[in-house]
Design a protein around this motif. Structure first.
Motif, PDB file in Angstrom:
ATOM      1  N   TYR A  70      -3.578 -14.204  -0.750  1.00 28.21           N
ATOM      2  CA  TYR A  70      -4.881 -13.934  -1.370  1.00 28.21           C
ATOM      3  C   TYR A  70      -4.832 -14.449  -2.805  1.00 28.21           C
ATOM      4  O   TYR A  70      -3.830 -14.269  -3.503  1.00 28.21           O
ATOM      5  CB  TYR A  70      -5.172 -12.430  -1.369  1.00 28.21           C
ATOM      6  CG  TYR A  70      -5.281 -11.859   0.032  1.00 28.21           C
ATOM      7  CD1 TYR A  70      -6.511 -11.762   0.662  1.00 28.21           C
ATOM      8  CD2 TYR A  70      -4.143 -11.457   0.719  1.00 28.21           C
ATOM      9  CE1 TYR A  70      -6.615 -11.249   1.948  1.00 28.21           C
ATOM     10  CE2 TYR A  70      -4.234 -10.952   2.006  1.00 28.21           C
ATOM     11  CZ  TYR A  70      -5.478 -10.848   2.613  1.00 28.21           C
ATOM     12  OH  TYR A  70      -5.579 -10.347   3.890  1.00 28.21           O
ATOM     13  N   VAL A 130      -4.167 -14.319  -9.972  1.00 29.61           N
ATOM     14  CA  VAL A 130      -3.687 -13.129  -9.260  1.00 29.61           C
ATOM     15  C   VAL A 130      -3.401 -13.557  -7.820  1.00 29.61           C
ATOM     16  O   VAL A 130      -4.229 -14.221  -7.191  1.00 29.61           O
ATOM     17  CB  VAL A 130      -4.750 -12.010  -9.278  1.00 29.61           C
ATOM     18  CG1 VAL A 130      -4.315 -10.827  -8.421  1.00 29.61           C
ATOM     19  CG2 VAL A 130      -5.023 -11.555 -10.713  1.00 29.61           C
ATOM     20  N   PHE A 131      -2.212 -13.203  -7.319  1.00 28.04           N
ATOM     21  CA  PHE A 131      -1.859 -13.492  -5.930  1.00 28.04           C
ATOM     22  C   PHE A 131      -1.439 -12.202  -5.246  1.00 28.04           C
ATOM     23  O   PHE A 131      -0.796 -11.357  -5.860  1.00 28.04           O
ATOM     24  CB  PHE A 131      -0.670 -14.461  -5.853  1.00 28.04           C
ATOM     25  CG  PHE A 131      -0.910 -15.794  -6.501  1.00 28.04           C
ATOM     26  CD1 PHE A 131      -1.638 -16.785  -5.851  1.00 28.04           C
ATOM     27  CD2 PHE A 131      -0.403 -16.070  -7.769  1.00 28.04           C
ATOM     28  CE1 PHE A 131      -1.854 -18.025  -6.448  1.00 28.04           C
ATOM     29  CE2 PHE A 131      -0.612 -17.295  -8.377  1.00 28.04           C
ATOM     30  CZ  PHE A 131      -1.345 -18.277  -7.719  1.00 28.04           C
ATOM     31  N   SER A 132      -1.769 -12.075  -3.970  1.00 24.07           N
ATOM     32  CA  SER A 132      -1.202 -10.988  -3.172  1.00 24.07           C
ATOM     33  C   SER A 132      -0.433 -11.573  -2.003  1.00 24.07           C
ATOM     34  O   SER A 132      -0.901 -12.517  -1.345  1.00 24.07           O
ATOM     35  CB  SER A 132      -2.302 -10.057  -2.644  1.00 24.07           C
ATOM     36  OG  SER A 132      -2.757  -9.216  -3.674  1.00 24.07           O
ATOM     37  N   ARG A 179      -7.654 -16.340  -6.215  1.00 20.94           N
ATOM     38  CA  ARG A 179      -9.018 -16.650  -6.672  1.00 20.94           C
ATOM     39  C   ARG A 179      -9.029 -18.082  -7.174  1.00 20.94           C
ATOM     40  O   ARG A 179      -8.047 -18.551  -7.739  1.00 20.94           O
ATOM     41  CB  ARG A 179      -9.477 -15.707  -7.797  1.00 20.94           C
ATOM     42  CG  ARG A 179      -9.604 -14.248  -7.335  1.00 20.94           C
ATOM     43  CD  ARG A 179      -8.360 -13.493  -7.728  1.00 20.94           C
ATOM     44  NE  ARG A 179      -8.149 -12.310  -6.908  1.00 20.94           N
ATOM     45  CZ  ARG A 179      -8.115 -11.073  -7.412  1.00 20.94           C
ATOM     46  NH1 ARG A 179      -8.278 -10.869  -8.701  1.00 20.94           N
ATOM     47  NH2 ARG A 179      -7.896 -10.048  -6.625  1.00 20.94           N
ATOM     48  N   PRO A 191     -12.928 -15.236  -4.892  1.00 14.07           N
ATOM     49  CA  PRO A 191     -11.801 -14.716  -4.118  1.00 14.07           C
ATOM     50  C   PRO A 191     -11.700 -15.372  -2.745  1.00 14.07           C
ATOM     51  O   PRO A 191     -12.707 -15.569  -2.073  1.00 14.07           O
ATOM     52  CB  PRO A 191     -12.141 -13.228  -3.982  1.00 14.07           C
ATOM     53  CG  PRO A 191     -13.623 -13.149  -4.096  1.00 14.07           C
ATOM     54  CD  PRO A 191     -14.049 -14.288  -4.991  1.00 14.07           C
ATOM     55  N   VAL A 192     -10.469 -15.718  -2.373  1.00 13.48           N
ATOM     56  CA  VAL A 192     -10.229 -16.324  -1.061  1.00 13.48           C
ATOM     57  C   VAL A 192      -8.999 -15.657  -0.454  1.00 13.48           C
ATOM     58  O   VAL A 192      -8.020 -15.395  -1.164  1.00 13.48           O
ATOM     59  CB  VAL A 192      -9.992 -17.849  -1.176  1.00 13.48           C
ATOM     60  CG1 VAL A 192      -9.619 -18.444   0.188  1.00 13.48           C
ATOM     61  CG2 VAL A 192     -11.220 -18.553  -1.749  1.00 13.48           C
ATOM     62  N   GLY A 193      -9.074 -15.349   0.823  1.00  5.56           N
ATOM     63  CA  GLY A 193      -7.921 -14.836   1.553  1.00  5.56           C
ATOM     64  C   GLY A 193      -7.611 -15.755   2.715  1.00  5.56           C
ATOM     65  O   GLY A 193      -8.521 -16.250   3.378  1.00  5.56           O
ATOM     66  N   SER A 229     -11.063 -15.836   4.458  1.00  5.29           N
ATOM     67  CA  SER A 229     -12.115 -14.893   4.070  1.00  5.29           C
ATOM     68  C   SER A 229     -12.552 -15.170   2.638  1.00  5.29           C
ATOM     69  O   SER A 229     -11.780 -15.666   1.816  1.00  5.29           O
ATOM     70  CB  SER A 229     -11.611 -13.450   4.200  1.00  5.29           C
ATOM     71  OG  SER A 229     -10.423 -13.275   3.441  1.00  5.29           O
ATOM     72  N   GLY A 230     -13.814 -14.849   2.369  1.00  2.71           N
ATOM     73  CA  GLY A 230     -14.359 -15.040   1.025  1.00  2.71           C
ATOM     74  C   GLY A 230     -15.812 -14.624   1.022  1.00  2.71           C
ATOM     75  O   GLY A 230     -16.363 -14.268   2.063  1.00  2.71           O
ATOM     76  N   LYS A 276       1.232  -7.537  -5.372  1.00  2.23           N
ATOM     77  CA  LYS A 276       0.152  -8.226  -6.086  1.00  2.23           C
ATOM     78  C   LYS A 276       0.686  -8.589  -7.456  1.00  2.23           C
ATOM     79  O   LYS A 276       1.325  -7.760  -8.108  1.00  2.23           O
ATOM     80  CB  LYS A 276      -1.060  -7.292  -6.207  1.00  2.23           C
ATOM     81  CG  LYS A 276      -2.343  -7.978  -6.653  1.00  2.23           C
ATOM     82  CD  LYS A 276      -3.476  -6.974  -6.876  1.00  2.23           C
ATOM     83  CE  LYS A 276      -4.240  -6.640  -5.597  1.00  2.23           C
ATOM     84  NZ  LYS A 276      -5.511  -5.917  -5.890  1.00  2.23           N
ATOM     85  N   ARG A 321       2.645  -4.756   0.340  1.00  2.00           N
ATOM     86  CA  ARG A 321       1.901  -5.801  -0.360  1.00  2.00           C
ATOM     87  C   ARG A 321       2.421  -5.887  -1.787  1.00  2.00           C
ATOM     88  O   ARG A 321       2.647  -4.856  -2.436  1.00  2.00           O
ATOM     89  CB  ARG A 321       0.403  -5.484  -0.373  1.00  2.00           C
ATOM     90  CG  ARG A 321      -0.369  -6.321  -1.415  1.00  2.00           C
ATOM     91  CD  ARG A 321      -1.849  -6.312  -1.179  1.00  2.00           C
ATOM     92  NE  ARG A 321      -2.166  -6.969   0.085  1.00  2.00           N
ATOM     93  CZ  ARG A 321      -3.400  -7.041   0.590  1.00  2.00           C
ATOM     94  NH1 ARG A 321      -4.410  -6.479  -0.054  1.00  2.00           N
ATOM     95  NH2 ARG A 321      -3.618  -7.661   1.722  1.00  2.00           N
TER      96      ARG A 321
END
Ligand SMILES: [Zn+2]
Lengths: 311, 252
Positions: free
Chosen positions: B105, B221-223, B107, B66-68, B54-55, B174, B172
């Motif tokens: 997730y 940032v990572f989730s 960026r 952002p990319v998931g 996703s993005g 983050k 989750r």
């Protein structure tokens, strides 16, 4: 990169043909009150079809000459604006205002080099710092309409206060929130309020330099001004609070949505996928501006949710 | 409506799988056939809609796109690669979801429009691929990091901020790590980036292993997602390509 350029050419070549040859914005002033005229832009983003005619610019014909408020997205726009003004009045242009440093509001300045161009100090700094990048971006998005467009920053800093020009009592107001410095001009003589980009109407508000808390404060103060006609930065002029209310409602929803999402640990791509409420569906470009606003604003909401971890 | 949707999806599935078998690329990327051997060798690649990327359609901020990646219903995943075909540095990161869910997730910096693809290797040696196109204005990889212009970046280097959201069903984590993540493509600034990150619980069991590369955004940032609550005593450890260590307690 080359391949993509070729694809773009293929896509745009056919529909552009006829339009591009003349590069005519067909600017036609719309009279909103005595002496007061607006060129109403399309509620669209920059495209090769509209050439950047996406913003409202305005002028006031005073006893001593013409006051211009914002100059559009390109050199060509500024030049054609000047020709269109000359069809209304033979009087000279004596002052130009830039309401804020966004490209669609000041990249027509080149056509007014012989006239003092006034802006708030932070606006001049923004035009100087970001003008080149803005001009490249307009060229990338609007194409050859922007040929020859160079940033020509405002050359006279103006402080908020009253200024009498050719019998018009102009109140220069320096607020912010859409950018670091947003000028609002209230003509006490005619009752026309030039709200610039603090107010959008039926076109989604843009947030690349926004601080929403400051924007809300500015909207509350605008609402107290006893205007007869309000000219928003984008969208049709109005005679009541509907444009202020719409801008505030949309930005409140945006603020609440991003804050709640961050507090719940949502990731940016998840926030992108959220639906936009039906009440905003009539607003042009709401989906793309919502997506852009996440890029501009979400990380600052997110930062408030993270706590230092111990070693 | 829903049924129509499913029918359409079914109709679309067949040609996609067929194309995959023929070695073609559903993302229509001009670079993929050249890149493919360097990432997966001669192994078999199937395009699999269980691998979801996703993005945004357009990267508004090419330094922070952002990319998931989320993989659902595909068992026995060993590792997952994320590749941006048309970026000057194509490999973005790689992760092995040991005990964590196969989801990540982050960026990234994007120099121009590109496919972003995730490739999940399963125990049987097959790569399962999914992806999207993201359009970009450019400048993401050759622009110097912003932190570099802030003289204080050394004071916060490799410090970590974190937050967990959890209930009995899912959680989750983050986290954000302060690091310039310089690509080496900006004139006069050598590549300087986090290379490896690992999440281990109090007993030393590894829940997630991550190898990161230059295209990951500055101050990344990572989730990470888990079934149930976050593992007790979770610690993040890792290092950058200059040997600077990262170590932080990131969950209770
Ligand atoms: Zn603006």
């Amino acid at each position: 990169m080359k391949l993509r350029t070729a694809l773009l050419l293929l896509v745009f070549w056919l529909p552009l043909g006829a339009l591009a040859e003349s590069f005519d914005y067909r600017l036609s002033p719309y009279r909103v009150a005595d002496d007061s005229y607006v060129f109403i832009g399309k509620t669209e983003d920059f495209t090769p079809a509209n050439g950047g005619n996406i913003v409202n610019t305005a002028f006031i014909v005073t006893r001593d000459g013409v006051v211009v408020i914002d100059t559009g997205s390109t050199r060509r726009y500024g030049e054609q604006m000047r020709q269109a003004i000359a069809k209304v009045t033979p009087k000279p242009i004596i002052k130009v205002f830039n309401t804020h440093h966004h490209p669609d509001h000041f990249l027509g300045n080149q056509a007014f080099k012989d006239v003092p161009i006034l802006a708030l100090p932070a606006t001049i700094a923004g035009e100087q710092a970001e003008g080149d990048a803005f001009a490249n971006n307009v060229y990338r998005m609007a194409g050859d309409w922007a040929l020859g467009t160079e940033p020509f920053p405002a050359n006279q800093a103006v402080q908020p206060g009253h200024m009498t020009v050719g019998g018009h009592d102009l109140e220069i107001i320096g607020w912010g929130g859409h950018t670091a410095a947003d000028m609002v001009i209230f003509d006490h003589t005619t009752g026309v309020l030039f709200a610039a980009d603090l107010v959008f109407y039926n076109r989604a508000a843009t947030t690349p330099h926004a601080v929403l808390a400051n924007w809300f404060a500015s909207l509350d103060r605008i609402q107290k001004i006893p205007f007869k006609v309000m000219v928003p930065g984008h969208g049709l002029p109005v005679m009541d609070n509907r444009a202020i209310d719409q801008t505030r409602n949309y930005l409140h929803w945006l603020d609440r949505t991003l804050r709640d999402a961050a507090r719940n640990g949502a990731e940016m791509t998840e926030v992108l996928a959220r639906p936009i409420p039906a009440e905003f569906s009539e607003i042009a470009l709401v989906a793309s501006e919502y997506s852009r606003s996440i890029a501009h604003l979400y990380r600052s909401y997110e930062a408030e949710t993270l706590a230092p971890a111990s070693h | 409506m829903r049924r129509l949707h499913c029918l359409l999806a079914a109709a679309l599935m067949l040609p996609v799988l067929a194309l995959a078998e023929a070695g073609d690329d559903p993302l229509g990327s001009p670079a993929w056939l050249d890149l493919k051997p360097s990432f997966v060798g001669n192994a078999r690649v199937v395009f699999d809609d269980r691998v979801k990327v996703s993005g945004p359609k357009i990267a508004e901020d090419s330094l922070n796109v952002p990319v998931g990646v989320r993989i659902e219903g595909l068992p026995d995943i060993e590792r997952v690669l994320v590749v941006a075909d048309l970026n000057p540095i194509t490999k973005v990161l790689e992760f092995s979801p040991r005990g964590a869910l196969p989801a990540l997730y982050f960026r990234m910096k994007l120099q121009q429009a590109s496919p972003i693809r995730a490739l999940a290797l399963t125990k049987d040696g097959i790569w399962h691929a999914g992806g999207i196109w993201i359009d970009a204005a450019g400048g993401g990889c050759t622009a110097p990091s912003i932190g570099r212009s802030n003289a204080n970046w050394t004071a916060t280097l490799n410090t970590v901020q974190a937050q967990a959201w959890e209930n009995d069903q899912q959680s989750r984590l983050k986290l954000k790590i302060m690091h310039p993540m310089d690509t080496g493509l900006a004139p006069g600034i050598p590549a300087f980036y986090i290379e490896k990150l690992s999440l281990r619980d109090a007993r030393g069991h590894e829940w997630m292993m991550l190898k990161t590369f230059e295209p990951v955004s500055e101050n990344p940032v990572f989730s990470f997602d888990f079934v149930g609550r976050t593992p007790p005593g979770l610690v993040l450890s890792g290092h950058d390509n200059n040997g600077n260590l990262i170590h932080a307690k990131v969950a209770k």
